[in-house]
Enzyme design. Structure first.
Site, mmCIF file in Angstrom:
data_model
loop_
_atom_site.group_PDB
_atom_site.id
_atom_site.type_symbol
_atom_site.label_atom_id
_atom_site.label_comp_id
_atom_site.label_asym_id
_atom_site.label_seq_id
_atom_site.Cartn_x
_atom_site.Cartn_y
_atom_site.Cartn_z
ATOM 1 N N GLU A 26 -6.202 -32.671 7.554
ATOM 2 C CA GLU A 26 -5.243 -33.758 7.703
ATOM 3 C C GLU A 26 -5.134 -34.568 6.416
ATOM 4 O O GLU A 26 -6.104 -34.742 5.677
ATOM 5 C CB GLU A 26 -5.674 -34.670 8.857
ATOM 6 C CG GLU A 26 -5.926 -33.860 10.117
ATOM 7 C CD GLU A 26 -6.007 -34.693 11.376
ATOM 8 O OE1 GLU A 26 -5.555 -35.848 11.358
ATOM 9 O OE2 GLU A 26 -6.519 -34.178 12.372
ATOM 10 N N CYS B 19 -4.333 -40.233 1.314
ATOM 11 C CA CYS B 19 -5.736 -39.930 1.587
ATOM 12 C C CYS B 19 -5.854 -38.417 1.776
ATOM 13 O O CYS B 19 -5.276 -37.850 2.698
ATOM 14 C CB CYS B 19 -6.140 -40.695 2.852
ATOM 15 S SG CYS B 19 -7.842 -40.426 3.315
ATOM 16 N N CYS C 220 -17.251 -31.180 7.707
ATOM 17 C CA CYS C 220 -18.221 -31.703 6.739
ATOM 18 C C CYS C 220 -19.624 -31.411 7.248
ATOM 19 O O CYS C 220 -19.901 -31.526 8.446
ATOM 20 C CB CYS C 220 -18.033 -33.216 6.568
ATOM 21 S SG CYS C 220 -19.166 -33.926 5.347
ATOM 22 N N CYS D 113 -22.685 -37.575 9.273
ATOM 23 C CA CYS D 113 -22.902 -39.022 9.432
ATOM 24 C C CYS D 113 -22.651 -39.360 10.901
ATOM 25 O O CYS D 113 -21.715 -38.842 11.513
ATOM 26 C CB CYS D 113 -21.968 -39.809 8.518
ATOM 27 S SG CYS D 113 -22.258 -39.434 6.784
ATOM 28 N N CYS E 38 -19.037 -40.512 12.265
ATOM 29 C CA CYS E 38 -17.845 -39.884 11.677
ATOM 30 C C CYS E 38 -17.435 -38.656 12.495
ATOM 31 O O CYS E 38 -18.237 -37.738 12.690
ATOM 32 C CB CYS E 38 -18.137 -39.486 10.233
ATOM 33 S SG CYS E 38 -16.788 -38.532 9.485
ATOM 34 N N CYS F 112 -9.394 -44.052 9.327
ATOM 35 C CA CYS F 112 -10.629 -43.471 8.781
ATOM 36 C C CYS F 112 -11.511 -42.962 9.903
ATOM 37 O O CYS F 112 -11.726 -43.660 10.889
ATOM 38 C CB CYS F 112 -11.473 -44.534 8.093
ATOM 39 S SG CYS F 112 -10.713 -45.335 6.760
HETATM 40 N N1 SAH Z 1 -17.210 -37.823 2.649
HETATM 41 C C1 SAH Z 1 -16.763 -38.892 1.871
HETATM 42 C C2 SAH Z 1 -15.277 -39.153 1.962
HETATM 43 C C3 SAH Z 1 -14.631 -39.041 3.310
HETATM 44 S S1 SAH Z 1 -15.012 -40.240 4.529
HETATM 45 C C4 SAH Z 1 -17.538 -40.137 2.196
HETATM 46 O O1 SAH Z 1 -18.254 -40.155 3.177
HETATM 47 O O2 SAH Z 1 -17.431 -41.088 1.423
HETATM 48 C C5 SAH Z 1 -14.020 -41.641 4.076
HETATM 49 C C6 SAH Z 1 -14.568 -42.981 4.577
HETATM 50 O O3 SAH Z 1 -14.354 -43.179 5.987
HETATM 51 C C7 SAH Z 1 -16.050 -43.087 4.361
HETATM 52 O O4 SAH Z 1 -16.427 -44.332 3.842
HETATM 53 C C8 SAH Z 1 -16.571 -42.913 5.752
HETATM 54 O O5 SAH Z 1 -17.844 -43.399 5.878
HETATM 55 C C9 SAH Z 1 -15.542 -43.649 6.578
HETATM 56 N N2 SAH Z 1 -15.602 -43.343 8.006
HETATM 57 C C10 SAH Z 1 -16.010 -42.193 8.576
HETATM 58 N N3 SAH Z 1 -15.954 -42.289 9.920
HETATM 59 C C11 SAH Z 1 -15.490 -43.523 10.207
HETATM 60 C C12 SAH Z 1 -15.179 -44.204 11.419
HETATM 61 N N4 SAH Z 1 -15.316 -43.625 12.607
HETATM 62 N N5 SAH Z 1 -14.699 -45.455 11.338
HETATM 63 C C13 SAH Z 1 -14.506 -46.040 10.128
HETATM 64 N N6 SAH Z 1 -14.766 -45.434 8.954
HETATM 65 C C14 SAH Z 1 -15.255 -44.191 8.982
HETATM 66 FE FE1 SF4 Z 2 -18.886 -36.190 5.768
HETATM 67 FE FE2 SF4 Z 2 -17.853 -38.007 7.407
HETATM 68 FE FE3 SF4 Z 2 -20.227 -38.425 6.260
HETATM 69 FE FE4 SF4 Z 2 -17.995 -38.499 4.740
HETATM 70 S S1 SF4 Z 2 -18.529 -39.913 6.412
HETATM 71 S S2 SF4 Z 2 -19.950 -37.464 4.278
HETATM 72 S S3 SF4 Z 2 -16.783 -36.915 5.796
HETATM 73 S S4 SF4 Z 2 -19.749 -36.799 7.742
#
Ligand code: SAH
Ligand code: SF4
Length: 383
Positions: free
Chosen positions: A97, A110, A117, A121, A124, A346
């Protein structure tokens, strides 16, 4: 005989030097690369016949050995707030996406770097999907190409809708290092997407060795997904912290600012999870942690997804956290949630993809089963 599609080189994924080398390799002048780059990335052309400043013979030659192939757009959705989202389908059926967020004169795209991934995390939804594969350069740049084309050809002044690009879509960009670097070179190039270095941001969860390598290779803005002010909590929220703990991550951030030696700062992203990392003591710890890092803080109220187990704090709590950081002298913004009516916020980039990714995996298995006569496994077992 014409080369089949599989053998053709996709010019969408070549940076300026690589395209110049390509022209030289087919016995043409290097400057042809400049003309072709403009056709591809500025005019959004995917057919050599339309490249009117190339002679007929060259156009025929190019069509024989090369192609310009962007990803297929599976779905384009429009949010009430002007946000757009594209679900793009890649060659093997996977989808990723891409989101466009307009804000006054600014238009931020974006972009995704991986399908899924591996870093998992805890908050996420992309992480919950697991890792499928890296995107190619053409697939990363293809997202800019698709977005750019959907707005039509820029006006005579060259005004583009996409003014900023953030590598903040699906995936960890530093774990698809070479492809992301080449793609960002094309994004920065005047003959590519012309995005200024300050307006091109790479966001990482903190892959420390590749952060240092990044600084040696390209000058772009840096965002770090911090999300916790101590190792104990960060180990839980961002598991890669166990490999690269805060001490090393903070040193890598300091090195970024030292190396480029201008007024830049690292953007610290901090997703606010109610009762988990949004307490007064977390703000205090964060102030202490960042006291020697030139940084600004971007608070991201958690965007919920099914079965996440987390909640977004209310506005008052968010505001109190922000004010404490501001009192301590940090420029602190709260990211407004955009496009959540089309699941474009996000951390929400997964829903429609997951169904299709699973369908693609099932389809691939069926093909394989036909070929090998092997029994079907559960396609979702590793998810
Ligand atoms: N993997 C990279 C870039 C993609 S994630 C990273 O982690 O930086 C982009 C941003 O969205 C990151 O800061 C991530 O922590 C945030 N993010 C992920 N899941 C989220 C959620 N459910 N609500 C708000 N932000 C989120
Ligand atoms: Fe991967 Fe989501 Fe963590 Fe970014 S925030 S490193 S996309 S698992």
């Amino acid at each position: 005989m014409s080369a089949s599609t599989a053998e053709k080189i996709n010019l969408l994924g070549l940076n300026r030097v690589q395209l110049e080398d390509f022209f030289e390799s087919i016995g043409e002048k290097r400057f042809r690369a400049h003309q072709v780059m403009k056709w591809i990335h500025f005019f959004g052309v995917d057919n050599f016949e339309d490249m009117s400043n190339l002679g007929k013979a060259l156009r025929t030659k190019l069509a024989d050995v090369a192609e310009i192939r962007g990803p297929d757009v599976e779905l384009e959705s429009f949010s009430q707030d002007g946000t757009r989202k594209w679900v793009v389908r890649l060659d093997n059926g996977n989808c990723v996406e891409t989101v466009f967020i307009p804000d006054g004169d600014r238009g931020t795209l974006c972009v995704s770097s991986q399908v899924g991934c591996a870093l998992d995390c805890s908050f996420c939804s992309t992480g919950k999907q697991g890792f499928q594969r890296d995107l190619t350069v053409a697939e990363i740049v293809g997202q800019c190409w698709v977005a750019h084309k959907s707005f039509g050809v820029p006006d005579n002044k060259g005004h583009r809708h996409v003014t900023n690009i953030v590598m903040m879509g699906m995936g960890e960009p530093l774990l698809n290092f070479e492809n992301v670097i080449t793609a960002m070179e094309i994004m920065k190039d005047d003959l590519g997407y012309g995005v200024a270095k300050k307006r091109l941001t790479l966001s990482t969860s903190g892959i420390v060795p590749q952060m240092y390598e990044l600084y040696d290779r390209i000058d772009v803005a840096l965002a770090v997904s911090l999300h916790a002010p101590n190792d104990e909590l960060r180990d839980e929220l961002v598991p890669v912290n166990r490999k690269y703990p805060l001490k090393d991550l903070i040193a890598a951030c300091q090195e970024y600012v030292r190396k480029f030696n201008d007024s830049r700062r690292v953007t610290m992203e901090y997703v606010l999870l109610e009762g988990v990392n949004d307490k007064f003591e977390h703000a205090e710890e964060l102030i202490e942690l960042l006291k020697d890092v030139p940084s600004k803080i971007n608070l991201i109220p958690f965007n919920p997804f099914p079965n996440s187990g987390y909640r977004r704090p209310n506005g008052l709590r968010t505001r109190a956290f922000q004010e404490r950081l501001q009192q301590a002298g940090f420029v602190t913004t709260v990211r407004t949630t955009r496009g959540d009516d089309i699941d474009a916020a996000c951390g929400q980039l997964v829903g429609q993809v997951q169904d299709r990714t699973r369908r693609a995996a099932q389809w691939q298995q069926k093909v394989q089963q036909k070929q090998n006569k092997i029994p079907l496994h559960d396609a979702s077992a590793n998810r």
